[in-house]
Write a protein that holds these residues in place. Sequence first.
Motif, PDB file in Angstrom:
ATOM      1  N   TRP A  86      -4.957   6.269  -1.600  1.00 27.87           N
ATOM      2  CA  TRP A  86      -4.079   5.327  -0.801  1.00 27.87           C
ATOM      3  C   TRP A  86      -4.042   3.954  -2.060  1.00 27.87           C
ATOM      4  O   TRP A  86      -5.194   4.075  -2.214  1.00 27.87           O
ATOM      5  CB  TRP A  86      -4.823   4.149   0.189  1.00 27.87           C
ATOM      6  CG  TRP A  86      -3.859   5.024   1.536  1.00 27.87           C
ATOM      7  CD1 TRP A  86      -4.870   5.396   2.279  1.00 27.87           C
ATOM      8  CD2 TRP A  86      -2.203   4.751   1.854  1.00 27.87           C
ATOM      9  NE1 TRP A  86      -4.368   5.481   3.420  1.00 27.87           N
ATOM     10  CE2 TRP A  86      -2.546   4.937   3.540  1.00 27.87           C
ATOM     11  CE3 TRP A  86      -1.616   4.305   1.934  1.00 27.87           C
ATOM     12  CZ2 TRP A  86      -1.113   5.828   3.826  1.00 27.87           C
ATOM     13  CZ3 TRP A  86      -0.756   4.214   2.164  1.00 27.87           C
ATOM     14  CH2 TRP A  86      -0.761   5.419   3.642  1.00 27.87           C
TER      15      TRP A  86
ATOM     16  N   MET B 296       0.576  -0.381   0.127  1.00 27.98           N
ATOM     17  CA  MET B 296      -0.351   0.111  -0.031  1.00 27.98           C
ATOM     18  C   MET B 296       1.000   1.524  -0.214  1.00 27.98           C
ATOM     19  O   MET B 296       1.524   0.686   0.615  1.00 27.98           O
ATOM     20  CB  MET B 296      -1.251  -0.209   1.164  1.00 27.98           C
ATOM     21  CG  MET B 296      -1.835   1.680   1.056  1.00 27.98           C
ATOM     22  SD  MET B 296      -3.449   0.497   1.881  1.00 27.98           S
ATOM     23  CE  MET B 296      -3.075   1.089   3.745  1.00 27.98           C
ATOM     24  N   GLU B 297       0.600   1.996  -1.249  1.00 26.98           N
ATOM     25  CA  GLU B 297       1.548   3.330  -0.888  1.00 26.98           C
ATOM     26  C   GLU B 297       0.044   4.505  -1.079  1.00 26.98           C
ATOM     27  O   GLU B 297      -0.813   4.309  -2.004  1.00 26.98           O
ATOM     28  CB  GLU B 297       2.415   3.253  -1.808  1.00 26.98           C
ATOM     29  CG  GLU B 297       2.995   2.123  -2.166  1.00 26.98           C
ATOM     30  CD  GLU B 297       4.077   2.331  -3.029  1.00 26.98           C
ATOM     31  OE1 GLU B 297       5.502   2.104  -3.408  1.00 26.98           O
ATOM     32  OE2 GLU B 297       4.127   2.276  -4.272  1.00 26.98           O
ATOM     33  N   ARG B 298       1.008   5.713  -0.932  1.00 23.55           N
ATOM     34  CA  ARG B 298      -0.240   6.639  -0.725  1.00 23.55           C
ATOM     35  C   ARG B 298      -0.174   6.840  -2.505  1.00 23.55           C
ATOM     36  O   ARG B 298       0.988   7.120  -3.036  1.00 23.55           O
ATOM     37  CB  ARG B 298       0.485   8.211  -0.486  1.00 23.55           C
ATOM     38  CG  ARG B 298       0.648   8.208   1.108  1.00 23.55           C
ATOM     39  CD  ARG B 298      -0.606   8.694   1.370  1.00 23.55           C
ATOM     40  NE  ARG B 298      -1.137   8.649   2.661  1.00 23.55           N
ATOM     41  CZ  ARG B 298      -1.904   9.087   3.239  1.00 23.55           C
ATOM     42  NH1 ARG B 298      -3.177   8.871   2.631  1.00 23.55           N
ATOM     43  NH2 ARG B 298      -1.273   9.105   4.902  1.00 23.55           N
TER      44      ARG B 298
END
Lengths: 254, 537
Positions: B98, B47-49
């Motif tokens: 996200w 998970m990343e921005r």
Amino acid sequence: MSEKGEVDLTGAKQNTGVWLVKVPKYLSQQWAKASGRGEVGKLRIGKNQGKAEVEFTLNEDLTMIDSLGNKPSGVQAPRDHPFTMQTVGGQTLAVFTETQSERISLEGLVVQRAECRPAVSENYMKLKRLQIEELSKPVRLSQQLEKAVTTNYKPVANHSYNLEYDRKKKEEGKRARVDKQQVLDMLFSAFEKHQYYNIKDLVDITKQPVSYLKEILRDIGIYNVKGTHKNTWELKPEYRHYQGGEEEEKETDD
Amino acid sequence: MASLGGSSSSSTEYIVRVPKNTSKKYSIMAFNSGDKVNCSSWTQARMERDMSNRRMYGVEETEEGAAGSEFGKKQREEARRKKFGIVTREFKVEDQPWILKVNGKAGKRFKGTKKGGITENASYYIFTQCPDGAFEAFPVNGWYNFVPQAKHRTLTAEEAEEEWGRRNKVVNHFSIMLQRRLREQERGPDDDDEEGEKGGKKKKKKGGRGGDLRIHDLEDDLELSSDESDSSGGEDGDSKPKKKEGDVKGKGKKKKKKRGSDSEANEDSDDGDFEGLEVDYMSDESSSEEEVGEEKAKSNKEAVPKGIDEASESEEESEEEKQNEEEGKEEEEEEEGKKTPVQTKKKRDSSGESDTSEDSDIDGEAASALFMKRTPPKRGGGRGSGGSSRTGSRPGTPSIDSTSTSNTLRAAASKLEQGKRQVVGGSSESPAAKRLKMESSSTAVTTQSPAPSGKSTPQPPSGKSTPSSSDVQLTEEAVRRYLIRKPMTTKDLLKKFQTKRTGLSSEQTVNVLAQILKRLNPERKNVNDKMHFYLTE
């Protein structure tokens, strides 16, 4: 770098169940005041004739409400808060956490939703009244002054800012012409950084009088009148080589 | 039954703690239950921005670096924006969505958008039970709604609107996306890709074809019949992509693709749409022949008329089809001419296609027509140049081979001789190059085609033919009369011989008039910057 972004799925795998509880604002404010280990109250879960009853009781020491201005308001927060239980039906809610070092981990799934409601009591009513009073105060207030304000603008012989400016100017003195070669060096190094320059900026950089500078510029550069880079100077094509930032300078022949 | 007392109630008490300093920030990840997300089934997740909204300070603007940059540009831009009151919102990382990827590259993707306002009036807490039996409550920092992201291609809004209109006609929805894909590929052409794409699609296509039923109107049938024969048994639109596979990429694909899109666009029209269309003859094939023949006989290589009506279009079409073919032009045209009334009725794809290409041609022709009109005496030069330009501008359309129509053509031509229409005889003079739709006429052919012996329609005798019984006849005599009386421009002359009264179409009028003028060779004089003709008797 595979750590970053990698989600720790232990909570999901263990199917840890958590409760999502909606808590009134005043209560969360009181909880923020908790000391020590953070104990705020007691939760009683009971089964009354088959139905689960959950109630939260606030600790005694946390019942003091501070009104705006931090003076004791004499109002006490209610202590008893029954929970209303709700289903998680329409959504699948998961809880994840993020640490400061940007590690993300899945804590678990929400199995029960609840709303914390205050038991209606005198205390609660007083509290509410206090809240309303605070909210109803206008944000901006008109205030009448008795005496006119005379401290802002006073006539001054010469503003301090101006004096400073004059002093600075004198100190700097008039711009002196240096060798043409030196000026050219300065110009070339400037044009290495940017392609287009305003004459004022060049004067600033080289500290030369404008006319002298213009003379030199006319020699090695061209003046853009139209287009996007309006009224800017740039080097003549034969003097420039902008290919991904080369370093060498072209020699001028005087 | 009422129970007495507080029976059957048992409760346990737990202590609730709110831990003070947690480095962890809690957030809620909400999925729609319809997506059937089971977190425990995830093997791995990332998970990343989503930083795509970040406008880097220099990214949108010109590049930094020596070339092309200005000194102090950034500050100036900033000052400008402030002056105009443009407030750009600060890019806050915590508010960005996200991107969650589950089970690696091939797994699902989710986008989690932050839900606003959850901490405004009430706070959410997460109660977890600790091993010691106490509850710990953590405040929720943010709520993100996660939605799955589609990996398959989707239609844009415009495309979706289009397809919606055709929903009752299209049974095979597979073709919709396929068309789109192929259209996209055409825009960014890369043959290899297409090959691969098509190859990949082959299996699906076969399967699709098997189960496919395409509702086609008469349009489709006709269109396919007029198609090249390389389509193997394809009767539905699906055959189009297959055709594309087999075809030579460039032309065939382009043509068919256009057809495909054209046909799809055309289906939008309802039955009533074609009612107002002008067609010369509705049913009779022979009469259409005759008409075509007449027009051919009449026309000469002179300028193209400015007006365009259906008949003209159809003839033009036929013209276009055979423009490069010298032999058998008449036959082709005739056949086309036969076809076109039918086609125009239904607004065929091919007609649509040639129409669009014709439009440019018509313009070109009109331009050359204007040119021609101004200098009728300079026939040779004008025509030559006009003709050559015209030929050049015509797109290469496949010519229809036909040889059988010569007889009918001759028959039509002979009918013409007896007809009331005046035929301009100056065709023999006309230079080789000029081709008009009317040019299809035998007269043009005679001079242009080297040896169309059998083909050339015998020219009706030049000079005046017997005037018909209608009031105004476009005869040399009439023109002469006008010009003797007073000087006139070509426009004026045309006005005299209005199409409604002479029964000719505007193009024919122009041609005939031009021929007459050639024959008469009137004097010219310039009045008010306009070229007037006059005769002195």
